[in-house]
Write an enzyme that holds these catalytic residues in place. Sequence first.
Site: not given
Lengths: 465, 465
Positions: B80, B150, B174
């Site tokens: 990420k 996210s 997330s």
Amino acid sequence: MDDDLVWRPLDEQARLIRTGEASAKALAESYIARIGRFDPELKSFMCLNEQVVEQAARIDEALRRGVECGPLAGTCIAIKDNYLTGDLPTRVGTRVGELQFSGPDAWVVARLRDAGALVLGKTRMHEFAWGATTPPVRNPWNADCVPGGSSGGSAAALAAALCSAATGSDTGGSIRMPANLCGVAGIKPTFGLVSRGGVVPHSWSLDHAGPLSRTVKDSALLLDVITGADPSDPSSVAKRSEYASACGARIDGVRVAVIANYFTEDVSEDVQRCFDEALEWVRSEGLSIREHRVPSLRYGLAAIFAIELASASAWHDRAVQDGLTAGYTNDVRDLVDMGRFVTAVDYLHAEQIRTVMCREMAAIFSENDLILTPTMPIPAWRVDQDSVRIRGADRDVLASSWRFTFPFNLTGLPAMTVPAGFSSDGLPIGLQIVGKPYAEREVFRVAHAFEQSHGWRTARPPRFS
Amino acid sequence: MDDDLVWRPLDEQARLIRTGEASAKALAESYIARIGRFDPELKSFMCLNEQVVEQAARIDEALRRGVECGPLAGTCIAIKDNYLTGDLPTRVGTRVGELQFSGPDAWVVARLRDAGALVLGKTRMHEFAWGATTPPVRNPWNADCVPGGSSGGSAAALAAALCSAATGSDTGGSIRMPANLCGVAGIKPTFGLVSRGGVVPHSWSLDHAGPLSRTVKDSALLLDVITGADPSDPSSVAKRSEYASACGARIDGVRVAVIANYFTEDVSEDVQRCFDEALEWVRSEGLSIREHRVPSLRYGLAAIFAIELASASAWHDRAVQDGLTAGYTNDVRDLVDMGRFVTAVDYLHAEQIRTVMCREMAAIFSENDLILTPTMPIPAWRVDQDSVRIRGADRDVLASSWRFTFPFNLTGLPAMTVPAGFSSDGLPIGLQIVGKPYAEREVFRVAHAFEQSHGWRTARPPRFS
């Protein structure tokens, strides 16, 4: 004899009562008589325990029968008015009658009673512990002066020999400031060592409960009794040690640090002289003294203000919504109103400064055992005085008052004040001794040696002797 | 073979590479080829590691020579874009070029590389992790739908077999939300179990780092590697256990709880059906299910909003002062601006609600081993959709999206999502399994058994098979 007994350390009082050389009843009667004589002027007590003489007599009777009554049996403790007491009212220094504070004994009060101590009464405090002057209490060394706050009643009562010892609470210096200004000892233990269970909160992450006493060893004896993990205070920890036995232990090899910034600024000449003399004593004992800097202290006032204002206002939020703050004294109401406008961003930045300060202090303690500072930059001020001249500049007394104490509320480190001399006007001045987390034994060891070498414990305010 | 290999669990990939039955180089090449083919539509990657094929070839070579290369040797992990990487740029999902993020590998990235894993590239995320949709990434199960956020890029890449596994971060859901919406597994470990060192902060007290994977055991394998105390994250703790070995252990005797308020409200019919089927499976395994209530959940949204808004805005404060937030996407800039007006009193009340919620959850865990809930009340929504009809009422999709995940950020409890079925439109639906603090083994044990009994791990989004 009895009038002398009231001035003795709690330690000696307890021993004499235990052996039958003194009577608990006579001690309680003497304190009640002295309170009747002196407290109309000092105003240190909110209320008295009407049963104390009877309770003392029962202690004498039990001891005569050989019953074990605890290490503090028959001593008379004054309890700050933010500690809940099952048998006496609690007002937290406020006159707003709609606010009720009741419940069983606070953890500390229950532990003291378990140890045989008697609750003599509740002492006056700055309203909600949110101030440093404690009106209308007066300083036994000069009745025109403040006793300090917020535990002003406890310190004044103790300095005038109206009790054996007292409890206080300390969010930014509220044990150490009044102890310092009234010429007695007091310790803010490591955060979590003493439960705040049953002590009405002021600022959760800064509040500490602790004792005030005439001697260092008395504070240690009280700590022996009041430490321990309490389920009702989630911050409290099971880290108790034996403290009184540290008083009298050798101090050679102790590594002493001083902080060469912030604590050297805006210090009155009398305080600087006493601090320099204390360092002379340290050197005369053969101990090393190293200088360090704590840069984050520059942001300390902003940090403690944000945290203390915000958390006090969070606690008073219900009173604000109920319109009860109109009845607060002006200074406290203003602080509560101001605290409502601290933003969460300010608060979080303050917590970050606090983290940096903890790290900087930890770095000092990686090479040293204790930090010494003056307890306050100034001695007691007149009740009508709001600024003080320090080395040619006018300074706000309230801003000056807590400068040297609050850093150890932010960092949670154990910090003790011990009498260290007098100003040219005859007002007490203290030395602050700060230790590593849970290293109260080290603090007591050096504080006791310092006290013994100076004999301040015999100092009595002239008009109350 | 190679096209099949990309779909295999990381566990099997690692074993085949270790034994020489598969080649790390071929696996990396396959992923690069698939990314070239599918990612122009999915947009899950921000950037690729140009050296990955060469690095994979070196793994093959070393393994041929008998060198020990670590348990994850040759697998391809997508990172990420809020994890710092020494060799690849980090943008944290923002296009504001003035904000620079650089440094050595984040703790988790360094641990993955130590274990022989290859960094395949950085995955797209919702800007600053402050959102649940991750534009412009699309959901592999339906390209008209969001992947969630996210960590949307990580979940989409994994679901389309563009990587072996991925990392995510989870402040209000997330990791679990995009894993749920894309039909893969993911775990938010206990607060502190995995270091956030080198992960750009969003909200300190809520942020968690963790893995997303195609199977439960793969998440456990990754946790075996990435847990441990890291001096650069003061919240991280030395509590590591062996996780992968929990997958396959018997589940009899596990005491399951469900929460009979809040988690039963505004749940879409498809989600309710899958959850009921999951509970049927629990009963069929002979496990007990008890119902409990968590009254404080009523105040949960207020609490997480106050804390997350405030701490995100504290982090972005410098950017606000430098005028850089003008370049943020509208939704994130609005949240940062809103967070500046949370008061410290609000923040402290939110922390008090959090404490109450922790106690209520602890009470459930005093009698049970796990809590089961749906992971989200709704399946994936269209990218242009901002409200959803649930049982006859219009609900805001963003407000609905994180309702079931954020309570476990407030409480810090380990929470895993595992695929549990499909909506009538063919969109994935997940089951959330929550454990006691540091009881990840228990979570994996039941999650793995559930997964094995259902075989969801073989489910592939049709267009990417």
